[in-house]
Design a protein around this motif. Structure first.
Motif, short mmCIF file in Angstrom:
data_model
loop_
_atom_site.label_atom_id
_atom_site.label_comp_id
_atom_site.label_asym_id
_atom_site.label_seq_id
_atom_site.Cartn_x
_atom_site.Cartn_y
_atom_site.Cartn_z
N GLY A 4 38.60 50.95 20.26
CA GLY A 4 39.71 51.36 19.42
C GLY A 4 39.77 52.86 19.17
N LYS A 5 39.10 53.67 20.01
CA LYS A 5 39.07 55.11 19.78
C LYS A 5 39.65 55.84 20.98
CE LYS A 5 34.90 54.88 16.92
NZ LYS A 5 33.50 55.32 16.78
N GLY A 6 40.73 56.58 20.77
CA GLY A 6 41.26 57.45 21.82
C GLY A 6 42.19 56.78 22.80
N SER A 7 43.09 57.58 23.36
CA SER A 7 43.96 57.11 24.43
C SER A 7 43.25 57.26 25.76
CB SER A 7 45.27 57.91 24.43
OG SER A 7 44.98 59.30 24.57
N ALA A 8 43.76 56.61 26.79
CA ALA A 8 43.08 56.64 28.08
C ALA A 8 44.07 56.47 29.22
CB ALA A 8 42.03 55.54 28.15
N PHE A 9 43.87 57.25 30.28
CA PHE A 9 44.54 57.05 31.55
C PHE A 9 43.54 56.41 32.51
CE2 PHE A 9 47.34 60.48 30.01
CZ PHE A 9 48.58 59.94 30.33
N TYR A 10 44.03 55.52 33.38
CA TYR A 10 43.14 54.95 34.39
C TYR A 10 43.86 54.85 35.73
CZ TYR A 10 45.60 50.51 33.53
OH TYR A 10 46.56 49.52 33.39
N ALA A 11 43.08 54.77 36.78
CA ALA A 11 43.60 54.53 38.13
C ALA A 11 42.66 53.54 38.81
CB ALA A 11 43.66 55.83 38.92
N THR A 12 43.22 52.55 39.49
CA THR A 12 42.41 51.53 40.14
C THR A 12 42.93 51.24 41.54
OG1 THR A 12 43.75 49.72 39.24
CG2 THR A 12 41.82 50.40 37.95
N ALA A 13 42.03 50.75 42.37
CA ALA A 13 42.37 50.24 43.70
C ALA A 13 41.86 48.81 43.78
CB ALA A 13 41.73 51.09 44.79
N GLY A 14 42.74 47.85 44.09
CA GLY A 14 42.36 46.44 44.09
C GLY A 14 42.54 45.79 45.45
N ARG A 15 41.72 44.76 45.68
CA ARG A 15 41.78 44.07 46.97
C ARG A 15 41.44 42.60 46.79
NH1 ARG A 15 43.84 44.20 51.88
NH2 ARG A 15 42.89 46.07 52.71
N THR A 16 42.20 41.72 47.45
CA THR A 16 41.89 40.31 47.53
C THR A 16 41.09 40.06 48.80
OG1 THR A 16 43.95 39.78 46.40
CG2 THR A 16 42.83 37.98 47.51
N ILE A 17 39.93 39.45 48.66
CA ILE A 17 39.03 39.23 49.79
C ILE A 17 39.09 37.77 50.20
CG2 ILE A 17 36.67 39.52 50.64
CD1 ILE A 17 37.95 42.11 49.64
N SER A 18 39.56 37.51 51.42
CA SER A 18 39.73 36.13 51.86
C SER A 18 38.99 35.81 53.15
CB SER A 18 41.22 35.83 52.05
OG SER A 18 41.79 36.72 52.99
N ASP A 19 38.25 36.75 53.70
CA ASP A 19 37.59 36.48 54.99
C ASP A 19 36.09 36.78 54.93
OD1 ASP A 19 37.74 39.19 54.75
OD2 ASP A 19 38.67 39.56 56.71
N MET A 20 35.49 36.58 53.74
CA MET A 20 34.05 36.80 53.59
C MET A 20 33.40 35.56 53.00
SD MET A 20 33.98 40.75 52.21
CE MET A 20 32.18 40.77 52.11
N PRO A 64 33.67 31.06 52.21
CA PRO A 64 34.62 30.00 51.85
C PRO A 64 35.43 30.28 50.59
CG PRO A 64 32.39 29.37 51.22
CD PRO A 64 32.26 30.65 51.99
N ILE A 65 34.99 31.22 49.75
CA ILE A 65 35.67 31.48 48.48
C ILE A 65 36.50 32.76 48.58
CG2 ILE A 65 35.36 32.01 46.03
CD1 ILE A 65 32.85 30.35 46.05
N THR A 66 37.74 32.67 48.16
CA THR A 66 38.59 33.85 48.07
C THR A 66 38.42 34.47 46.69
OG1 THR A 66 40.24 33.01 49.63
CG2 THR A 66 40.97 34.70 48.08
N TRP A 67 38.16 35.77 46.64
CA TRP A 67 37.96 36.44 45.37
C TRP A 67 38.66 37.78 45.38
CZ3 TRP A 67 34.96 41.02 45.18
CH2 TRP A 67 34.31 41.34 46.38
N SER A 68 38.73 38.41 44.24
CA SER A 68 39.39 39.71 44.12
C SER A 68 38.47 40.70 43.42
CB SER A 68 40.69 39.60 43.32
OG SER A 68 41.66 38.90 44.05
N GLY A 69 38.64 41.96 43.77
CA GLY A 69 37.86 42.99 43.11
C GLY A 69 38.66 44.27 42.98
#
Length: 223
Positions: A124-140, A142-147
């Protein structure tokens, strides 16, 4: 409040994918993060459904380890790329805005790139800017996951924060487990679809922030 331009992110996630996804609901806030809004919304690990124009997403988390003690978040998709929201902090009895914008959606060749702003960071302290890069992983396996990987700059702190997170389906997509690192604390979540209330889907779960466990409820609806 003093604000700082977001730091650029270079993604290290390079697996192929056929799903489009966007940034997590709140990489600096477990009450607005993946565990709150991903379970049952589109393919597991994808927030494309949340960013459909005209969609609302609501979640509320009670946990003594978070800044507001009980934090409730309402997000609205203005366009396919832009979502805006308000977070209510119960302890501070105040509303704080947040914005997320998808610069480029995920494709087979590249991750999604996203930027955002929070007027209340973790604690609850301060404002924030963020930047992210996301990827769905489906070929590693049997389980599809995201990071996702990212960085954030909080106005009340001198050093940037490293952001990271992952979400994975369990029990044939009935549950979603997630982990979210916001630079200082690790949040672990398990959320599942438990039914409907009228026309609204109901998702309930447990969110651990550090060694403190709290309860979460979430839903979505169209305008």
């Amino acid at each position: 409040m003093k604000t700082v331009l977001p730091i650029a992110v270079v993604s290290l996630l390079s697996a192929s994918s056929a799903w489009a996804q966007s940034a997590p609901g709140g990489p600096l806030s477990p009450s607005a993060g993946w565990a709150a809004q991903q379970a049952g919304v589109g393919p597991v690990g994808s927030q494309a459904a949340i960013l459909n124009k005209g969609l609302f997403a609501f979640s509320t988390l009670t946990n003594s380890a978070i800044g507001g003690k009980t934090e409730s978040v309402l997000r609205y998709a203005v366009t396919e790329k832009l979502s805006v929201g308000l977070m209510h902090l119960q302890k501070q009895a105040t509303l704080r805005p947040n914005v997320n914008y998808t610069l480029t959606p995920e494709s087979v060749e590249s991750p999604s790139l996203n930027i955002g702003y929070y007027d209340s960071s973790v604690g609850g302290k301060g404002s924030a800017f963020y930047a992210t890069a996301g990827r769905t992983i489906s070929d590693m396996g049997p389980i599809t996951w995201s990071g996702y990987l990212g960085v954030a700059k909080v106005s009340s702190e001198s050093a940037p924060r490293l952001l990271a997170g992952a979400a994975v389906p369990l029990l044939k997509n009935k549950l979603v487990a997630s982990a979210q690192w916001e630079g200082k604390k690790l949040s672990l979540g398990i959320v599942g679809h438990v039914g409907t209330l009228g026309k609204y889907p109901v998702r309930l779960g447990l969110i651990a922030v550090g060694d403190t466990v709290g309860t979460l409820a979430a839903t979505t609806w169209n305008r």
